[in-house]
Enzyme design. Structure first.
Site, short mmCIF file in Angstrom:
data_model
loop_
_atom_site.label_atom_id
_atom_site.label_comp_id
_atom_site.label_asym_id
_atom_site.label_seq_id
_atom_site.Cartn_x
_atom_site.Cartn_y
_atom_site.Cartn_z
N LYS A 49 3.29 10.83 -4.67
CA LYS A 49 4.88 10.49 -4.77
C LYS A 49 5.75 10.95 -6.05
CE LYS A 49 6.52 8.38 -2.15
NZ LYS A 49 6.81 8.14 -0.71
N1 PMP Z 1 -0.65 7.27 0.34
C1 PMP Z 1 -0.41 6.44 -0.74
C2 PMP Z 1 -1.46 6.09 -1.62
C3 PMP Z 1 0.89 6.21 -1.08
O1 PMP Z 1 1.49 5.60 -2.20
C4 PMP Z 1 1.97 6.80 0.03
C5 PMP Z 1 3.20 6.75 -0.52
N2 PMP Z 1 4.07 5.29 0.02
C6 PMP Z 1 1.62 7.40 0.97
C7 PMP Z 1 0.07 7.62 1.25
C8 PMP Z 1 2.53 7.96 2.10
O2 PMP Z 1 3.34 8.94 1.83
P1 PMP Z 1 4.86 8.72 2.30
O3 PMP Z 1 5.58 7.88 1.72
O4 PMP Z 1 5.38 10.15 1.97
O5 PMP Z 1 4.82 8.67 3.85
#
Ligand code: PMP
Length: 344
Positions: A49
């Site tokens: 992130k």
């Molecule tokens: N894994 C973790 C540990 C996260 O914090 C996030 C972010 N929400 C994601 C996966 C998924 O990423 P995205 O928000 O880009 O879909």
């Protein structure tokens, strides 16, 4: 490899991205494919992130909404907040983070340690005006000089992956990539990497790997937003089509249980020395499923990439804690069975 390695990055924000890609031995053997993991835990905030945080802050600056001394407000399961706090510190802004109070204590402690103001709210349905996302929007509106990062519907989020993660993967895999998959929280990663990779090669298969309790597997399989079961994985599991997910080039979909994700978290830790969060384990299980599917369709030793989203050190009190796992009716990792906190 004849590549120029930048010795000195000119500022700390340049530490975000350009993460290593690693071949995962166990998953590659299990799938009879080549499975690669993008090591997003090497970002300064230890998660994928940081990229979204940087792009969102830069976008708000470019639009003239964020001015020196301003505040960035966001609702987040944690990792985005950590990324925003780091980027905001580096750029001279304050950070206010609204977070559901069932997220890991490590994330809360980290946010406080980074100097963010933390607002905890009870977890509730998105339709509830007290949901952390709506609470963060209201706080941003009420705070002078504040912007709302709005990671779910601000497409500066997926742009980070179109412009950085996808070209990095393409270059690291030397243009030989058959498939990509990961789970969605905001959907920024899957949509952005999917769009970015398709710009290089339209034939790369993009698959969404959904945890239980999320609605995207059913949406892409049958057009209906319908959730089944539940998951303790933090940061993933979406029930709607966010702006970041709109138009995402999803070719196929998998649904992975927490138990299956945990099996890969355990194997990657014990056999390959990687300590990851549960969303990474779910992603790896999805990559194996995608690799097998591509193989069954006639592709010889397909090359599949996925995202290793964050560090397991963020979950010492949850995923790596025997009592917590028992309280969630999840299997306890073998090596945690003895000497759990009950005996200390
Ligand atoms: N894994 C973790 C540990 C996260 O914090 C996030 C972010 N929400 C994601 C996966 C998924 O990423 P995205 O928000 O880009 O879909």
């Amino acid at each position: 490899m004849g590549m120029t390695v930048p010795i000195i990055r000119e500022n700390t924000l340049e530490l975000i991205g350009n993460t290593p890609l690693v071949r995962l031995k166990g998953p590659s053997e299990a799938a009879g494919c080549e499975i690669f993991g993008k090591c997003e835990f090497t970002n300064p905030g230890a998660s994928v992130k940081d990229r979204a945080a940087l792009w969102i802050v830069r976008d708000a600056e470019a639009r003239g909404e964020l001015k020196p001394g301003g505040t960035v407000v966001e609702g987040t399961a944690g990792n985005t907040g950590i990324g925003i706090a780091l980027v905001a510190n580096a750029r001279g802004y304050k950070t206010v983070i609204v977070m559901p109070d069932n997220q890991s204590k490590e994330k809360m402690d980290t946010l406080r340690a980074l100097g963010a103001e933390l607002v905890l709210v009870p977890p509730t349905k998105f339709a509830d005006p007290n949901h952390f996302v709506h609470t963060s929007r209201r706080l941003a509106e009420e705070t002078p000089g504040a912007v709302w990062a709005n990671q779910f519907d601000n497409i500066a989020n997926r742009k980070a992956h179109i412009e950085s993660t996808a070209p990095e993967l393409w270059e690291q895999m030397e243009g030989r990539i058959d498939g990509f998959t990961c789970a969605a929280g905001t959907g920024g990663t899957i949509a952005g990497v999917g769009m970015g990779l398709k710009e290089f090669d339209e034939t790369i298969t993009i698959a969404i790997t959904d945890p239980h309790g999320a609605a995207l597997y059913s949406y892409f399989a049958s057009g209906e937003l319908k959730a089944e079961g539940s998951s303790v994985a933090e940061g993933i599991g979406q029930g709607r089509i966010t702006a970041n997910l709109e138009g995402a080039p999803i070719d196929t979909q998998f649904r992975i249980s927490d138990e299956e994700g945990m099996e890969w978290v355990a194997r990657l830790l014990r056999e390959e020395g990687l300590c990851l969060g549960l969303s990474s384990g779910i992603n790896v299980a999805g990559a194996i499923a995608l690799g097998k599917e591509l193989k069954a369709s006639g592709k010889e030793r397909p090359r599949v990439a996925t995202i290793l989203c964050d560090t397991g050190f963020r979950y010492l009190s949850t995923l790596y804690n025997a009592d917590w796992l028992r309280s969630k009716d999840l299997p306890v990792f073998d090596w945690l069975r003895e000497g759990s906190s009950a005996s200390t």
